[in-house]
Design a protein around this motif. Sequence first.
Motif, short mmCIF file in Angstrom:
data_model
loop_
_atom_site.label_atom_id
_atom_site.label_comp_id
_atom_site.label_asym_id
_atom_site.label_seq_id
_atom_site.Cartn_x
_atom_site.Cartn_y
_atom_site.Cartn_z
N VAL A 243 -8.51 -0.21 1.36
CA VAL A 243 -7.65 0.21 -0.07
C VAL A 243 -8.64 -0.83 -1.27
N ASP B 82 -4.19 5.58 9.21
CA ASP B 82 -2.77 5.17 8.76
C ASP B 82 -2.43 4.03 9.95
N ILE C 68 0.84 -1.19 -0.01
CA ILE C 68 0.04 0.12 -0.12
C ILE C 68 0.73 1.23 -0.03
N VAL D 239 -7.02 -4.94 1.53
CA VAL D 239 -7.07 -4.32 -0.04
C VAL D 239 -7.91 -5.12 -0.75
N ASN E 141 -3.43 -7.56 5.71
CA ASN E 141 -2.44 -6.98 6.12
C ASN E 141 -1.24 -7.99 5.06
N LYS F 237 -8.17 -0.07 7.92
CA LYS F 237 -7.63 0.74 6.75
C LYS F 237 -8.02 0.08 5.49
N SER G 111 -5.06 -3.92 7.52
CA SER G 111 -5.33 -3.36 6.19
C SER G 111 -5.89 -4.37 5.46
N ILE H 92 -7.11 5.26 -0.25
CA ILE H 92 -7.33 4.65 1.03
C ILE H 92 -8.28 5.43 2.06
#
Length: 172
Positions: free
Chosen positions: A56, A18, A8, A25, A152, A54, A23, A14
């Motif tokens: 994405v 942070d 990322i 995606v 992740n 987070k 995370s 996003i």
Amino acid sequence: MSTLKPEISNQDHIQGADSAAISIVEFGDYQCPHCGDAHPIMKEIEDVFGSQIKFVFRNFPLQSSHELALPAAIAAEAAAMQGKFWEMHDALFENQYRLSEALFDELAETIDLDLDKFQKDSLLKELTEKIENDFESGVRSGVNGTPSFYVNGTKFDGGATDLYQMLKESAE
């Protein structure tokens, strides 16, 4: 084990903090019915887990089977030029059942974009390059269909519902 390539970066769209521990995606296609089904689940995951996540989104338009996937991705990227990627992203999925070339301008007006700028930006070569880079990232990361999720940095073996279940279990 498939891992996310590249990681990322500020090239990505996003949502979330942070500092988030998790995370996610998603490689998605705006015309893909499975991505459409996953969308409300992803919104719920974001609501429930908030700052812990987070999120994405990377474009992975399957152009051979979805003729509007690339134009829809371009519409989202053109909206991003006016700081409204996520608004267009949501609007595209929420109106997926009536996806058409004419819909993009309608949605642009609905989310208060400057329509002239939106239409000009839609023609920029950089937007197509961004989408191609996202797609290539998916290929390099081992994406073989949409939606594909990476948690992740590691490919998650399952759909949005499975992802939600796994997150709920790990939060307990």
